[in-house]
Design a protein around this motif. Structure first.
Motif, PDB file in Angstrom:
ATOM      1  N   ALA A 182      15.576  72.068  30.567  1.00 15.13           N
ATOM      2  CA  ALA A 182      16.955  72.177  30.077  1.00 15.13           C
ATOM      3  C   ALA A 182      17.140  71.485  28.733  1.00 15.13           C
ATOM      4  O   ALA A 182      18.236  71.522  28.170  1.00 15.13           O
ATOM      5  N   GLY A 183      16.088  70.857  28.218  1.00 12.14           N
ATOM      6  CA  GLY A 183      16.162  70.246  26.896  1.00 12.14           C
ATOM      7  C   GLY A 183      16.487  68.774  26.886  1.00 12.14           C
ATOM      8  O   GLY A 183      16.715  68.190  25.830  1.00 12.14           O
ATOM      9  N   HIS A 184      16.498  68.152  28.063  1.00  7.32           N
ATOM     10  CA  HIS A 184      16.802  66.728  28.130  1.00  7.32           C
ATOM     11  C   HIS A 184      15.528  65.904  27.982  1.00  7.32           C
ATOM     12  O   HIS A 184      14.419  66.413  28.136  1.00  7.32           O
ATOM     13  N   GLN A 185      15.696  64.639  27.687  1.00 12.88           N
ATOM     14  CA  GLN A 185      14.546  63.755  27.504  1.00 12.88           C
ATOM     15  C   GLN A 185      14.168  63.109  28.827  1.00 12.88           C
ATOM     16  O   GLN A 185      15.023  62.601  29.551  1.00 12.88           O
ATOM     17  N   ILE A 186      12.869  63.120  29.130  1.00 13.26           N
ATOM     18  CA  ILE A 186      12.333  62.413  30.285  1.00 13.26           C
ATOM     19  C   ILE A 186      11.753  61.095  29.792  1.00 13.26           C
ATOM     20  O   ILE A 186      10.980  61.058  28.835  1.00 13.26           O
ATOM     21  N   ALA A 187      12.133  60.009  30.443  1.00 13.43           N
ATOM     22  CA  ALA A 187      11.598  58.695  30.096  1.00 13.43           C
ATOM     23  C   ALA A 187      11.218  57.968  31.382  1.00 13.43           C
ATOM     24  O   ALA A 187      11.569  58.393  32.483  1.00 13.43           O
ATOM     25  N   LEU A 188      10.504  56.877  31.251  1.00 21.41           N
ATOM     26  CA  LEU A 188       9.944  56.170  32.398  1.00 21.41           C
ATOM     27  C   LEU A 188      10.829  55.011  32.834  1.00 21.41           C
ATOM     28  O   LEU A 188      11.411  54.314  32.002  1.00 21.41           O
ATOM     29  N   HIS A 189      10.920  54.807  34.153  1.00 15.03           N
ATOM     30  CA  HIS A 189      11.668  53.675  34.681  1.00 15.03           C
ATOM     31  C   HIS A 189      10.775  52.848  35.609  1.00 15.03           C
ATOM     32  O   HIS A 189      10.431  51.730  35.287  1.00 15.03           O
ATOM     33  N   SER A 190      10.380  53.416  36.738  1.00 11.86           N
ATOM     34  CA  SER A 190       9.494  52.705  37.661  1.00 11.86           C
ATOM     35  C   SER A 190       9.031  53.649  38.745  1.00 11.86           C
ATOM     36  O   SER A 190       9.730  54.608  39.077  1.00 11.86           O
ATOM     37  N   ALA A 191       7.876  53.358  39.306  1.00  9.61           N
ATOM     38  CA  ALA A 191       7.419  54.140  40.454  1.00  9.61           C
ATOM     39  C   ALA A 191       8.099  53.640  41.727  1.00  9.61           C
ATOM     40  O   ALA A 191       8.706  54.407  42.473  1.00  9.61           O
ATOM     41  N   THR A 192       8.026  52.342  41.971  1.00 12.25           N
ATOM     42  CA  THR A 192       8.557  51.793  43.218  1.00 12.25           C
ATOM     43  C   THR A 192       9.950  51.201  43.072  1.00 12.25           C
ATOM     44  O   THR A 192      10.709  51.155  44.035  1.00 12.25           O
ATOM     45  N   HIS A 193      10.273  50.685  41.898  1.00 14.48           N
ATOM     46  CA  HIS A 193      11.547  50.012  41.640  1.00 14.48           C
ATOM     47  C   HIS A 193      11.727  48.799  42.553  1.00 14.48           C
ATOM     48  O   HIS A 193      12.860  48.356  42.807  1.00 14.48           O
ATOM     49  N   GLN A 194      10.652  48.217  43.020  1.00 17.18           N
ATOM     50  CA  GLN A 194      10.709  47.005  43.839  1.00 17.18           C
ATOM     51  C   GLN A 194      10.353  45.810  42.960  1.00 17.18           C
ATOM     52  O   GLN A 194       9.200  45.640  42.563  1.00 17.18           O
ATOM     53  N   TYR A 195      11.334  45.004  42.669  1.00 18.41           N
ATOM     54  CA  TYR A 195      11.167  43.923  41.705  1.00 18.41           C
ATOM     55  C   TYR A 195      10.039  42.974  42.082  1.00 18.41           C
ATOM     56  O   TYR A 195       9.293  42.510  41.212  1.00 18.41           O
ATOM     57  N   SER A 196       9.910  42.669  43.363  1.00 21.08           N
ATOM     58  CA  SER A 196       8.878  41.721  43.788  1.00 21.08           C
ATOM     59  C   SER A 196       7.484  42.245  43.512  1.00 21.08           C
ATOM     60  O   SER A 196       6.544  41.462  43.326  1.00 21.08           O
ATOM     61  N   LYS A 197       7.336  43.570  43.474  1.00 22.62           N
ATOM     62  CA  LYS A 197       6.029  44.168  43.204  1.00 22.62           C
ATOM     63  C   LYS A 197       5.792  44.366  41.714  1.00 22.62           C
ATOM     64  O   LYS A 197       4.763  43.958  41.181  1.00 22.62           O
ATOM     65  N   ILE A 198       6.738  45.012  41.037  1.00 27.47           N
ATOM     66  CA  ILE A 198       6.486  45.380  39.643  1.00 27.47           C
ATOM     67  C   ILE A 198       6.494  44.173  38.715  1.00 27.47           C
ATOM     68  O   ILE A 198       5.847  44.195  37.662  1.00 27.47           O
ATOM     69  N   TYR A 199       7.211  43.113  39.089  1.00 26.40           N
ATOM     70  CA  TYR A 199       7.265  41.933  38.238  1.00 26.40           C
ATOM     71  C   TYR A 199       6.420  40.778  38.770  1.00 26.40           C
ATOM     72  O   TYR A 199       6.573  39.629  38.334  1.00 26.40           O
ATOM     73  N   ALA A 200       5.512  41.071  39.692  1.00 23.44           N
ATOM     74  CA  ALA A 200       4.609  40.034  40.190  1.00 23.44           C
ATOM     75  C   ALA A 200       3.699  39.537  39.075  1.00 23.44           C
ATOM     76  O   ALA A 200       3.303  38.366  39.044  1.00 23.44           O
ATOM     77  N   SER A 201       3.375  40.436  38.148  1.00 27.71           N
ATOM     78  CA  SER A 201       2.544  40.095  36.992  1.00 27.71           C
ATOM     79  C   SER A 201       2.661  41.227  35.988  1.00 27.71           C
ATOM     80  O   SER A 201       3.159  42.313  36.309  1.00 27.71           O
ATOM     81  N   THR A 202       2.176  40.994  34.785  1.00 26.76           N
ATOM     82  CA  THR A 202       2.196  42.068  33.791  1.00 26.76           C
ATOM     83  C   THR A 202       1.275  43.208  34.220  1.00 26.76           C
ATOM     84  O   THR A 202       1.587  44.388  34.005  1.00 26.76           O
ATOM     85  N   ASP A 203       0.144  42.868  34.822  1.00 26.71           N
ATOM     86  CA  ASP A 203      -0.768  43.914  35.308  1.00 26.71           C
ATOM     87  C   ASP A 203      -0.088  44.767  36.374  1.00 26.71           C
ATOM     88  O   ASP A 203      -0.253  45.997  36.404  1.00 26.71           O
ATOM     89  N   ALA A 204       0.677  44.127  37.257  1.00 26.97           N
ATOM     90  CA  ALA A 204       1.372  44.860  38.310  1.00 26.97           C
ATOM     91  C   ALA A 204       2.387  45.828  37.705  1.00 26.97           C
ATOM     92  O   ALA A 204       2.546  46.958  38.193  1.00 26.97           O
TER      93      ALA A 204
END
Length: 280
Positions: free
Chosen positions: A113-135
């Motif tokens: 439809a012409g809109h932009q797709i951008a990234l947010h998160s796979a799990t959106h679980q703060y304890s997992k995604i922010y456990a480390s930069t690698d995570a």
């Protein structure tokens, strides 16, 4: 296909309108100030954390980016229908959670439809995604893999950090310096990241109705010539869909041009380039 033709036609009209607006603004010498708006940090992970708009002076037309976090969802189709009817582009910061796995094929419809797709998160679980930069980067990798069947992930280079780039919840898991490090790493990896300066508060515990969502947006947009509006595309944000036509109408009445975040950045980059004058 008609959808592809509409996409190309819409993109051409938008870029022409933006270019004309920039040229007119430059010729008239109207300088618009970007306001620096600070919010209070919160520990509640509701994606309406403290964010700050960039400060500066530049000659820019009034632009607004409607951004939708956390989708796709059951509300994606009605959102797309409204955007199509109003001929408004938007940016979708998508996820690949278990809760929205069945709706992931709609990513293809968003892009078509012409809109932009951008990234947010796979799990959106703060304890997992922010456990480390690698995570965090493993989460982004998982998101890109989940999107591969539906969209060209090689062309996706924009992201939004869950909770925003100044959230404090991440400090509980990855330390006080994790967001600063992630922002630096994102730029090193070739990503653009963006927060917001207008918050609909449509995903908060107060569960605002459509009228309150519009009031929240009008309040936050006051004084801003560039508006990046935080909205949500989840199963719980039906009131956002209901409010969307009035949101679009209000911004139009205020003289804003609608664009994606990538298009807004392109206009800002063009205006910020020093004028090249031929040698005399």
């Amino acid at each position: 296909m008609r959808r592809n033709a509409n996409r190309e036609e819409r993109g051409g009209r938008l870029l022409s309108a933006l270019a004309a607006a920039v040229l007119l603004t430059l010729l008239l010498g109207i300088i618009h100030r970007l306001y620096h708006c600070e919010y209070t940090d919160t520990d509640t992970p509701n994606d309406c954390f403290a964010v700050s708009a960039a400060t500066g002076e530049t000659a820019l037309p009034k632009m607004v980016c409607l951004t939708f976090d956390d989708g796709p969802s059951k509300n994606t189709v009605p959102i797309l229908e409204i955007l199509d009817r109003e001929q408004v582009p938007a940016t979708f910061f998508v996820c690949a959670q278990d809760a929205n796995e069945r709706y992931l094929p709609l990513v293809a419809d968003i892009a078509a439809a012409g809109h932009q797709i951008a990234l947010h998160s796979a799990t959106h679980q703060y304890s997992k995604i922010y456990a480390s930069t690698d995570a965090f980067w493993q989460d982004i990798k998982a998101l890109r893999q989940a999107l591969e069947p539906y969209v060209d992930v090689g062309g996706i280079d924009w992201l939004r950090f869950p909770g925003g780039s100044t959230n404090t919840v991440s400090h509980r898991y990855g330390g006080r310096g994790i967001m600063k490090t992630l922002k630096t790493q994102a730029e090193q990896k070739g990503y653009h990241w963006i927060d917001w300066n207008v918050c609909a508060e449509d995903a908060t515990a107060s569960h605002p109705d459509a009228a309150q969502i519009l009031r929240n947006i009008r309040r936050d947009a006051e004084g801003h010539d560039l508006c990046v509006v935080l909205l949500h595309d989840t199963k719980a944000t039906g009131q956002t869909v209901k409010a969307l036509p009035d949101i679009i109408q209000w911004f139009r009445e205020q003289g804003y041009t609608f664009c994606t975040v990538a298009q807004m950045q392109a206009v800002k980059d063009e205006v910020s380039q020093p004028n090249e004058r031929p040698a005399e």
